[in-house]
Structures are given as C-alpha cells and as structure tokens.
Design a protein around this motif. Structure first.
Motif, short mmCIF file in Angstrom:
data_model
loop_
_atom_site.label_atom_id
_atom_site.label_comp_id
_atom_site.label_asym_id
_atom_site.label_seq_id
_atom_site.Cartn_x
_atom_site.Cartn_y
_atom_site.Cartn_z
N GLN A 129 48.40 1.90 15.84
CA GLN A 129 49.81 1.44 16.66
C GLN A 129 50.33 2.41 17.69
OE1 GLN A 129 51.22 -1.42 16.23
NE2 GLN A 129 49.70 -1.80 14.68
N SER A 130 50.13 3.44 17.59
CA SER A 130 50.39 4.69 18.59
C SER A 130 49.42 5.30 19.58
CB SER A 130 51.11 6.00 18.06
OG SER A 130 50.31 6.41 16.94
N ARG A 131 48.06 4.39 19.42
CA ARG A 131 47.02 4.91 20.10
C ARG A 131 47.13 5.00 21.65
NH1 ARG A 131 47.13 -0.50 19.51
NH2 ARG A 131 46.31 -1.79 21.29
N LYS A 132 48.06 4.51 22.23
CA LYS A 132 48.06 4.33 23.88
C LYS A 132 48.53 6.09 24.11
CE LYS A 132 49.07 -0.44 24.67
NZ LYS A 132 49.80 -1.31 25.23
N ASP A 133 48.99 6.63 23.11
CA ASP A 133 49.54 8.19 23.66
C ASP A 133 48.61 9.19 22.87
OD1 ASP A 133 51.88 7.29 24.86
OD2 ASP A 133 52.79 6.79 22.84
N LEU A 134 47.34 8.60 22.44
CA LEU A 134 46.47 9.56 21.70
C LEU A 134 45.24 9.41 22.66
CD1 LEU A 134 47.41 8.49 18.13
CD2 LEU A 134 48.07 10.61 19.41
N PHE A 135 44.46 10.86 22.40
CA PHE A 135 43.03 10.88 22.56
C PHE A 135 42.06 11.02 21.16
CE2 PHE A 135 40.01 11.48 26.09
CZ PHE A 135 40.61 11.21 27.10
N PHE A 136 41.13 10.47 21.39
CA PHE A 136 40.39 10.56 19.88
C PHE A 136 39.11 11.06 20.14
CE2 PHE A 136 42.85 6.94 19.46
CZ PHE A 136 43.70 6.86 18.08
N LYS A 137 38.70 12.18 19.27
CA LYS A 137 37.67 13.01 19.40
C LYS A 137 36.70 13.17 18.10
CE LYS A 137 39.90 15.79 23.13
NZ LYS A 137 40.34 17.21 23.63
N PRO A 138 35.45 13.21 18.15
CA PRO A 138 34.63 13.39 17.03
C PRO A 138 34.73 14.67 16.73
CG PRO A 138 33.23 12.98 18.91
CD PRO A 138 34.71 12.92 19.71
N LEU A 139 34.72 14.92 15.22
CA LEU A 139 34.65 16.28 14.76
C LEU A 139 33.34 17.09 15.16
CD1 LEU A 139 36.23 15.87 11.02
CD2 LEU A 139 37.25 16.64 13.32
N HIS A 197 30.49 17.05 21.30
CA HIS A 197 30.73 18.16 22.38
C HIS A 197 30.30 17.59 23.62
CE1 HIS A 197 26.21 17.43 23.15
NE2 HIS A 197 25.98 17.16 21.85
N GLY A 198 30.94 18.27 24.72
CA GLY A 198 30.65 17.83 26.20
C GLY A 198 31.31 16.26 26.49
N GLY A 199 32.37 15.98 25.88
CA GLY A 199 32.92 14.77 26.18
C GLY A 199 32.24 13.60 25.54
N LYS A 200 31.59 13.58 24.56
CA LYS A 200 30.62 12.59 24.13
C LYS A 200 31.54 11.93 23.05
CE LYS A 200 25.92 14.99 25.01
NZ LYS A 200 25.85 13.96 26.18
N ALA A 201 31.27 10.57 23.01
CA ALA A 201 32.16 9.79 21.95
C ALA A 201 33.67 10.08 22.09
CB ALA A 201 31.52 9.73 20.88
N VAL A 202 34.38 10.63 23.20
CA VAL A 202 35.71 10.83 23.15
C VAL A 202 36.25 9.59 23.73
CG1 VAL A 202 37.44 12.17 24.36
CG2 VAL A 202 35.40 13.34 23.55
N TYR A 203 37.29 9.18 23.24
CA TYR A 203 37.94 7.92 23.93
C TYR A 203 39.65 8.17 23.82
CZ TYR A 203 33.85 5.97 21.48
OH TYR A 203 32.56 5.74 21.37
N ARG A 204 39.82 7.58 25.05
CA ARG A 204 41.41 7.60 25.21
C ARG A 204 42.05 6.35 24.69
NH1 ARG A 204 44.55 7.89 31.33
NH2 ARG A 204 46.35 7.28 30.71
#
Length: 430
Positions: free
Chosen positions: A330-340, A343-350
């Motif tokens: 619900q609050s995703r528009k204000d978040l960045f999601f990063k895999p644990l 590395h190097g910006g891979k699988a990172v999602y706005r």
C-alpha cells in the motif's frame, strides 16, 4: 574525518555548489591527458585503446560540486556506523543472521569500503554500504585529469589533486596484513575476481597492481577459480599468495569455484580483505534495519549524538515479511526494494514501478524496503542540449578514514555506465 565549518560559510558553500551543479556545463575532463597518464602508469601504450574505448560512459566530462559541510555530514554518518559496529550488542545482532563463515574476526578492517549517498534538500542520505566498492583507483586518476574553467573549480581542484590516495592505499594493505599477522608487509597480493578480464572495471585491477608493484609489493591479477590450496599455502599459478584483495560478490565464498579460497581463509592461511566478517558487520542490507532505528540503537548503547546522525542520514529500512507485505504494498510508492543478497543494483526496484508479478516475488521475503531518498541532480550539456543526470556520491573509506570521494552520474533506477554523459565524476569540494 568530519569537516567542521562556520554556519554562514557552510550556507554559502552549499549555495555555490548547488549553483555550479545546475549551471556549470564546462567540460573539465582532459581525456587526452587522462588516457596518456593511464597508459604511462600501466606501462602499455595500447592500454586505453584496448580497454577504455569500449567503455565510453565510464567517465563523465564534468565534475560534481559538493559543499564542505555536506561532506562533513557524510563523514559524520560514516563515523556513527563505525561506532555502532564496535558495540557488542550490535555485533551480536548482525552476526545472528550472517553465515557461519562470517562469525570469526581475523582482524582486517576491510579494504576500500564504499559508503553510497544520495543528496536531497534534507541533506545526505546513506543508501547502502559496499565491501567491494569499485572505481577508487580509476577515480584517483580521474581527479588529476581535470582542468579549471573558473576560480571556483580551480579551488576545488587543489584538494582533488592532492596525492594522498596512493600512499593511503599502500598503508591500508600493509595495515590489513599486520591486523592478522606479525610481519611488516605481505610479499604478494592477489587481486581476485571471477574472470577478471571480463569485468567492466578490469582496468582498475591493472592500476591497483601497478600501484602495489611501484611500492615494492608483488601483485598479480587472478581468477579465484584458479587458486589452489595445499600444504597450508594458497597459490595462484604456482605463486604463493599472502593477501587477497577480494573483489568477489560471493560474499560468503559459497560457490564451488571459490572452495580453495574459502578453505585457506577459514584456516587463517591467507589474509582476505574485505572478507565475510567485514561484509556481515557493514554491508549486509539487513543491517540497515538496525542503523535506521534509533530506539534499537539506544538499547545497543549507541550515544545520543551518533543516534541523531543516523536518524537524519539513514532512510528508514524494514525487512519485508509475509506479515507486513500488504502494508508495504500500500505504501510502495514511497519505498525502494532491495534484495538481501543483491549487489550492484541488481534486482532493485523502485516501488512506484513494481508490477504485481515482481511484487509476488518480493512479498515472499528476502528483501528490505527502504524509504525513498531522491538522488541529487547534475545538469550537463550533451549534443548541444541541456540534460539532467541523477547523481550519487561514494566515499571510499578505510577503517573509518576517508581515502577518496567520487560521484556517479546516470539515468534510470540505479547507477550504471550506460548513460550518455554519465559515468564516474570527480567530487570538487567547495
């Protein structure tokens, strides 16, 4: 490391740096001088021809301007993180989710740690910490190949051209060696990665090797899969290796091709820097859930001053779980999601660009949700037109001490070297 400034001077320098980032379109990079210096450094007149021209967006033509007070704020955040990692309760917490290989501390502090910041109107925000931060050796050369276009740029170049990086790096590797051994200096250092000649930043491996050799330390570049460990010694191509400058993104050395390095490291037969313990203390993305929580840091015993620095400088970060997934969606528009494990910006999602399909993967866990912190902006001129570029700033740090500051200009969700006019840019301090 903290830069102290008088308030009115601080405000003036911020205003000047903002104006220059918006309105200075001068090309300050002397590419001919840069390429000539790189060729000379590595002793190969064809070096740049072979490697650099296939990387047209590695270096930007323009610098990034940074107020001294902002650099001081960034240094203060780094200091606070360093303090947190020394607290027993913090160490117990982050090691509780670290792999077994990371539990033992062999002594090294971690070579060339990278602290990455976005710069918005509220000040610098730490986005993440990297243990294998690339680009330092290239950026050290880049800073020396700038030409002044005005008095303010000339002033910034004075400090950028100071040759402290080289001596600092040599001292760093010798210190890492002494942290684990009782002799003065390693005989041979291996700069290791997977298929190093195929890596985009391979040219800096060559620069690192030449720098070490120049200072009397034998150095080789190698593929970690080609290591051999027998009779208590780690070898590469038959040569014994004393210290490994580790550029692998296999942070726990779990892959089969890294078995020899893993065994030698666990036996204490080789010094590895940065190593799995360094990554667990500093760079695991899950650590940001602690560093962005003042109440937890208070229970750990971090001082009020250090908690205040982190509260203002580390965006709130939450571990994604099946239990909180609906609220985060619900609050995703204000978040960045990063895999644990990323590395190097891979699988990172706005968050505002996440699809339902991608969200199903994120919601299963293995990600952190970080409050969105806007990157800074640098205006450039390209093909006769003005264009904005996002920018972030990386501090290369060793044992809490700043070795070098550099910026990256880009377009897209994360930093990359595909953007025309983008790439590494020197930081000029105002």
């Amino acid at each position: 490391m903290i830069v102290h400034t008088v308030p009115n001077v601080s405000e003036a320098s911020r205003a000047i740096s903002t104006r220059l980032n918006r309105n200075c379109f001068c090309i300050t990079l002397d590419r001919i001088a840069l390429y000539a210096a790189l060729d000379q450094e590595v002793g190969d007149p064809g070096f740049c021809e072979a490697f650099m021209k296939s990387r047209p967006n590695l270096f930007s033509n323009v610098p990034v301007f940074l107020a001294a007070s902002v650099l001081g704020e960034m240094g203060g955040i780094v200091d606070a993180i360093e303090c947190a990692t020394k607290l027993p309760a913090y160490r117990d917490a982050v090691l509780s989710w670290a792999p077994a290989i990371a539990q033992r501390d062999f002594g090294p502090a971690g070579a060339l740690m990278g602290y990455d910041f976005h710069l918005d109107d509220d000040g610098p925000k730490l986005i993440e910490v990297n243990t294998n931060a690339g680009g330092a050796f290239l950026n050290a050369f880049l800073a020396k190949a700038q030409k002044a276009c005005c008095a303010e740029v000339e002033q910034g170049l004075i400090s950028a051209r100071e040759d402290k990086f080289e001596t600092g790096v040599v001292a760093m590797f010798r210190n890492e060696w002494r942290h684990q051994t009782d002799t003065e200096s390693p005989r041979r250092i291996a700069i290791l990665d997977d298929r190093p000649e195929e890596q985009y930043l391979y040219p800096e491996f060559v620069l690192a090797k030449q720098l070490l050799v120049k200072h009397g330390i034998d150095a080789v570049i190698g593929d970690a899969s080609e290591l051999q460990y027998r009779d208590g010694r780690l070898r590469l191509g038959g040569q014994e290796i004393d210290l490994v400058y580790n550029r692998l993104v296999d942070f726990a050395l779990d892959l089969p091709e890294h078995a020899a390095l893993k065994e030698a490291y666990q036996d204490g037969a080789v010094v590895v820097t940065p190593n799995p313990h360094n990554h667990a203390l500093f760079a695991s993305k899950r650590n940001l859930t602690l560093l962005s929580d003042p109440e937890v840091l208070e229970t750990f015993g971090l001082s009020p001053e250090m908690r205040l620095r982190l509260a203002g400088g580390v965006p709130r970060t939450t571990l994604v779980t099946p239990e909180n997934a609906d609220a985060l969606w619900q609050s995703r528009k204000d978040l960045f999601f990063k895999p644990l494990s990323g590395h190097g910006g891979k699988a990172v999602y706005r968050g505002d660009k996440v699809t339902r399909g991608v969200w199903a993967e994120i919601a299963r866990g293995g990600y952190v949700a970080q409050a969105f912190a806007a990157p800074g902006q640098r205006m450039i001129e390209i093909d006769g037109s003005l264009a904005p570029r996002k920018m972030d700033v990386r501090l290369y740090v060793y044992d809490g001490r700043l070795l070098l500051a550099a910026a990256r200009l880009y377009q897209g969700q994360t930093t990359n070297f595909r953007t025309p006019g983008g790439g590494f840019a020197p930081v000029l301090v105002i």
